[in-house]
Design a protein around this motif. Structure first.
Motif, short mmCIF file in Angstrom:
data_model
loop_
_atom_site.label_atom_id
_atom_site.label_comp_id
_atom_site.label_asym_id
_atom_site.label_seq_id
_atom_site.Cartn_x
_atom_site.Cartn_y
_atom_site.Cartn_z
N SER A 109 29.10 -37.52 20.05
CA SER A 109 30.56 -37.77 20.71
C SER A 109 31.37 -38.55 19.36
O SER A 109 31.22 -38.05 18.24
CB SER A 109 30.34 -39.52 20.92
N GLU A 110 32.42 -38.04 19.42
CA GLU A 110 33.36 -37.97 19.20
C GLU A 110 33.95 -38.63 18.34
O GLU A 110 34.43 -38.69 16.99
CB GLU A 110 35.08 -37.34 19.75
N TYR A 111 34.01 -40.19 17.88
CA TYR A 111 33.96 -41.39 17.59
C TYR A 111 32.93 -42.31 16.67
O TYR A 111 33.61 -43.67 16.61
CB TYR A 111 34.78 -42.58 18.39
N PHE A 112 31.50 -41.20 17.05
CA PHE A 112 30.98 -42.70 16.64
C PHE A 112 30.42 -42.50 15.65
O PHE A 112 30.43 -43.72 14.58
CB PHE A 112 29.30 -41.30 16.95
N ASP A 113 31.10 -41.35 14.60
CA ASP A 113 30.85 -42.07 12.47
C ASP A 113 31.95 -42.46 12.94
O ASP A 113 31.88 -43.39 11.16
CB ASP A 113 31.00 -40.40 11.65
N SER A 114 32.79 -43.30 13.25
CA SER A 114 33.62 -44.37 13.36
C SER A 114 33.33 -45.55 13.17
O SER A 114 34.06 -46.24 12.28
CB SER A 114 35.25 -44.00 14.05
N TYR A 115 32.19 -46.04 13.98
CA TYR A 115 31.60 -47.02 14.19
C TYR A 115 30.56 -47.74 14.00
O TYR A 115 29.85 -48.61 14.36
CB TYR A 115 32.38 -47.36 15.93
N LYS A 116 30.14 -46.69 13.57
CA LYS A 116 28.47 -46.38 13.27
C LYS A 116 28.22 -47.48 12.70
O LYS A 116 26.90 -48.31 12.70
CB LYS A 116 27.94 -45.08 12.84
N ASP A 117 28.71 -47.60 10.68
CA ASP A 117 28.02 -48.40 10.30
C ASP A 117 28.16 -49.67 10.43
O ASP A 117 27.16 -50.40 10.26
CB ASP A 117 28.59 -47.95 9.14
N PRO A 118 29.39 -50.57 11.51
CA PRO A 118 29.16 -51.62 10.76
C PRO A 118 28.12 -52.20 12.44
O PRO A 118 27.81 -53.34 12.52
CB PRO A 118 30.75 -52.01 11.75
N ILE A 119 27.93 -50.95 13.42
CA ILE A 119 27.10 -51.29 14.76
C ILE A 119 25.42 -51.43 14.79
O ILE A 119 25.12 -52.61 14.47
CB ILE A 119 27.31 -50.25 15.66
N GLU A 120 25.23 -50.07 13.37
CA GLU A 120 24.14 -50.13 12.67
C GLU A 120 24.08 -51.33 12.33
O GLU A 120 22.43 -52.08 12.00
CB GLU A 120 23.12 -49.01 12.24
N LYS A 121 24.48 -51.65 11.36
CA LYS A 121 24.10 -53.39 10.52
C LYS A 121 23.84 -54.89 12.09
O LYS A 121 23.46 -55.58 11.20
CB LYS A 121 25.51 -53.07 10.03
N LEU A 122 24.66 -54.00 12.60
CA LEU A 122 24.28 -55.68 13.59
C LEU A 122 23.23 -55.58 14.27
O LEU A 122 22.00 -56.03 14.19
CB LEU A 122 24.72 -55.54 14.64
N TYR A 123 22.71 -54.13 14.32
CA TYR A 123 21.09 -53.47 14.57
C TYR A 123 19.84 -54.26 13.48
O TYR A 123 18.82 -54.07 13.91
CB TYR A 123 20.74 -52.67 14.99
N GLN A 124 20.36 -54.31 12.21
CA GLN A 124 19.49 -54.78 11.16
C GLN A 124 19.73 -56.19 10.91
O GLN A 124 18.79 -56.23 9.65
CB GLN A 124 20.18 -53.74 9.69
N THR A 125 20.18 -56.79 11.56
CA THR A 125 20.62 -58.21 10.59
C THR A 125 19.78 -59.45 11.48
O THR A 125 19.31 -59.16 12.64
CB THR A 125 22.23 -58.44 11.68
#
Length: 226
Positions: free
Chosen positions: A94-110
């Motif tokens: 998706s066009e903007y996935f990389d813009s938000y990937k890191d903080p969202i992935e961090k939630l799934y690693q908490t």
């Protein structure tokens, strides 16, 4: 002051945030009774074949007898990895996935232990990204009579936060006692939300996806679509 009250759903759809946008206070209704197979622990993401549910396998077999704030997450984090992999697999291009990937992935690693805590952090992240200015108040932080039910409990909450107006979802027409609101001097309004159509990664458009779908597909323009 206008308020809305809603359970902290998992990966809420954009209508959830439209309600928050149109109020000054969002009461995170974490004392609501957990409901099995509802949006408290599951929601949909867009896929090539339409959509798929991501469901959190809550810990207790009798969780439907509990308040949401008392429902625990499984100690095993395999489901978090599975959910993130599904999100990544379907949105990575998706066009903007990389813009938000890191903080969202961090939630799934908490390491969250509470269903409400996990859902709340996702909701706060999205409120921030959509630039919504509503204040968040948790119902567990209020001095409420939790023996009250339905309209009476909502009125109790609204009085505690000094709300003059309440914005309900359109389905509230089916169960709210409008005369009680009138008697208590609290204005009752219903949400009128029309789901916007926007370009998704896959052909066609499927509405009511998790709000991540909007963010990943149109980025900053999301604020104008809520």
């Amino acid at each position: 002051m206008k308020a809305c009250i809603h359970q902290p759903n998992y990966l809420p759809y954009i209508g959830f945030f439209n309600k928050i946008k149109n109020t000054e206070v969002y009461v995170l209704f974490d004392i609501a009774q957990y409901e099995k197979n509802k949006f408290c622990n599951r929601n949909q993401i867009r896929t090539e074949n339409g959509s798929m549910y991501l469901t959190i396998p809550v810990l207790s077999k009798d969780c439907y007898l509990k308040r949401m704030c008392d429902v625990k997450l499984p100690p095993n984090s395999k489901w978090m990895k599975k959910h993130w992999k599904a999100i990544e697999a379907n949105y990575a291009k998706s066009e903007y996935f990389d813009s938000y990937k890191d903080p969202i992935e961090k939630l799934y690693q908490t390491n969250f232990t509470s269903l409400v805590d996990f859902n709340e952090e996702i909701i706060k992240f999205l409120i921030n990204e959509f630039c919504l200015e509503s204040t968040i108040i948790k119902s567990t932080d209020l001095n409420l009579d939790q023996n009250l039910k339905s309209t009476d409990l909502l009125i109790n909450i609204l009085k505690e936060i000094n709300a003059a107006s309440y914005l309900s979802g359109s389905s509230g027409k089916n169960y709210l006692n409008e005369l009680t609101f009138k008697k208590e001097g609290i204005k009752l309004e219903y949400q009128h939300f029309t789901h916007p159509v926007y370009k998704q990664r896959f052909n066609g458009f499927v509405e009511n996806m998790a709000a991540f779908d909007l963010l990943f597909n149109i980025g900053e323009k999301s604020k104008q679509m809520i």
